[in-house]
Design an enzyme around this catalytic site. Sequence first.
Site, short mmCIF file in Angstrom:
data_model
loop_
_atom_site.label_atom_id
_atom_site.label_comp_id
_atom_site.label_asym_id
_atom_site.label_seq_id
_atom_site.Cartn_x
_atom_site.Cartn_y
_atom_site.Cartn_z
N ARG A 386 0.83 -1.20 0.00
CA ARG A 386 0.00 0.00 0.00
C ARG A 386 0.86 1.25 0.00
O ARG A 386 1.93 1.28 0.63
CB ARG A 386 -0.88 0.05 1.25
N SER A 450 8.09 -5.13 6.68
CA SER A 450 7.82 -6.26 7.59
C SER A 450 8.68 -7.49 7.29
O SER A 450 8.18 -8.59 7.03
CB SER A 450 6.33 -6.62 7.53
N ASP A 504 5.66 -2.86 12.42
CA ASP A 504 4.20 -2.72 12.53
C ASP A 504 3.71 -2.71 13.98
O ASP A 504 2.69 -2.09 14.29
CB ASP A 504 3.47 -3.80 11.72
#
Length: 765
Positions: A386, A450, A504
């Site tokens: 994203r 991540s 995250d």
Amino acid sequence: MGMKDKKLPLGFTFSFPCQQTKLDEAVLMSWTKGFRSSGVEGHDVVSLLRKSIKKRGDFDIDIVAVVNDTVGTMMTCGFDDRHCEVGLIVGTGTNACYMEQMRNIGVLDGDEGRMCVNTEWGAFGDDGALEDLRTDIDRELDAGSFNPGKQLFEKMISGMYMGELVRLILVKMARSQLLFQGKTTSELLTTGHFKMKENAEGIASAEKILRSLGLDPSVEDCIATRRVCQIVSTRAAHLCASSLASVLRQIRDNKAKPWGLNQMCVFSRFSRRLNKMVRRLVPDCDVRFLQSQDGSGKGAAMVTAVAFRLANQNAERQRILDTLRLSREQLLEVKRRFSEEMTRGLSKQTHQQASIKMLPTYVRSTPDGSEHGDFLALDLGGSSFRVLLVRVRSGTKRSVDMQQKIYSIPQEIMQGTGEELFNHIVDCMADFLEYMGMKGASLPLGFTFSFPCDQTKLDEGILLKWTKGFKASGCEGKDVVALLKEAVRSRGEFDLNFVAVVNDTVGTMMTCGYEDPKCEVGLIVGTGTNACYMEEMHNVELVEGDNGRMCVNVEWGAFGENGELEEFCTEFDRLVDACSNYPGKQRYEKMISGMYLGEIVRNVLLDFTAKGLLFRGKVSERLKTRGIFETKFLSQIESDRLAMRQVRSILQHLGLTGSTCDDSVLVKEVCSVVARRAAQLSGAGLAAVVDKIRQNRNLNQLSITVGVDGTLYKTHPHFSAIMQETLRDLAPQCEVTFLKSEDGSGKGAALITAVACRVENEGQQ
């Protein structure tokens, strides 16, 4: 029998109306058949029996199955004919039982499979339903009984009352000068003196019975008496047949196929009349009658044998599930060991050996509400990523607004060169800026990356190794920020004036910290699991400086890699670990996270099936497939709103088409035990974290907020409650509030960047 020293299972045939909530408990509703013993009605007869046995003290019994004689009759015949699904008794009393669909039994939970229902049909008519069929003779008999107004159907059918019905008719006829020349005797006028036996329908037998009552009957008297017996017996058989027909129709409508019936009859003529009338009333049912031999003895033993087998199987299941249950003492030990590893991870001397790495994130502050500006966020962690524009506004109208686009990464780029990968990412970022009308802008970026990284500062992240199917060459061992900036510079369309590499979990904490300043812990329990928290700088030995605080990425999924969890691991955990991509790694995560819980459940189900404790010992090929039992099934199966029928549909998806209601109940229990352990382990780790913060600050009582994200925490119906309950128990001096995070890897990444920019600006002033 010379067996007083043996403790045997007991089948207790108790042929009176009882309320049962389980097989070994029966509360007597009311005495029938002339019994009136006080202190029994409303009490559990099994408890009373056990009490009497204990009082004697010279023998003992094991499991007790309370059995109605009608059920025993059905079970006895069912042993010889598996189609037998109805039990009928017409003797001293009368009753019937049959196998009913669970979905029709509103007083019980569960809607799959069947259960034997004891109709207690002797009480039919007690509400007035038979009033238009009852005669003056029936009413006279009822009035003279010990329970007037009760068991009215039984009083028209059963052997206990038929002789009395005949006697009352004979008395009435004699008094009307229709029999015995109008004469009666004291014996004829005495209740219960006319015993109706099968041969009472023969003339010679009728004469013998009448003479025993002191009468001198003529041939016409004997013929008339025989006719009365026939009429009373035929009415009883026809009433019994009509009720049985209702039961048959219910079974037929339930399953729409032929079935068998068993019966225990009093008279052979009665049996023929019953049989004939049943076939007339339900001609579309294929009925077969079997005569039971000692249903209340043999049948009771058979029910008990089944109950004993099930009890042994259940004990074995619970023995296995107990290995997955953690005591409070074990959870306290997990917390203690976790705390030790945290200390080792923070220390420069022991950091390398510690299973919990306690990585510095270089995030020095949580949001204070003064953050302001436009920020880009890039969330890369899989085959799609994203790009977000996050607008942070301060002041009285402080807000965070987000707009985003999702882009995919083709397989050939995921496994191509690093240059191709980062060029593709930058192309997508340029497309997004153009889409937003911001072409050529220069903005700070929060980069949620991540994958395992080593950070020495906020704007640098050295990729240790690719995971999740990525194999882009020339990236491992390199700074991903530098690779991204180089791709931006090559394109030359826009600029990034600052890049923060974001975990995250930290993003989750920052997102919630914007809403609640007391949020200083971040927790993720989803596909994976991790936590972070604000640690005192003087404890973070890997980074220079003693003042203030820094967010530490606990990387708690690796807890247990030094054997700290070995004694709490089961054979199922070891199997999941051995079959994973990284055996021996992330042991704590493999006992908690959504990526593994379904696999633990699947292995338990396979073990149960192999031992004949589930699915009748028959395993489906689909259930043998790794990963087929998705963790979302745990959340669905444990949902309080989900009926057993829906649980079964999940099992059918797994190829278990023959699963029963009992199978569904057991699968739900396995899911519950596995999820509960995961929640408790999370709670133990979190208890260690918040207690460390409390001790760092020398507080007797700590009040703190934890920001939480992750599908398992958010969607499982009980996970969050169990985790919080465990935390309260293991860290009683910490008052913890939980705040669900929304988009920690997007909004949180931008907020980390916003805080970093704010701190940098404050330093320049």
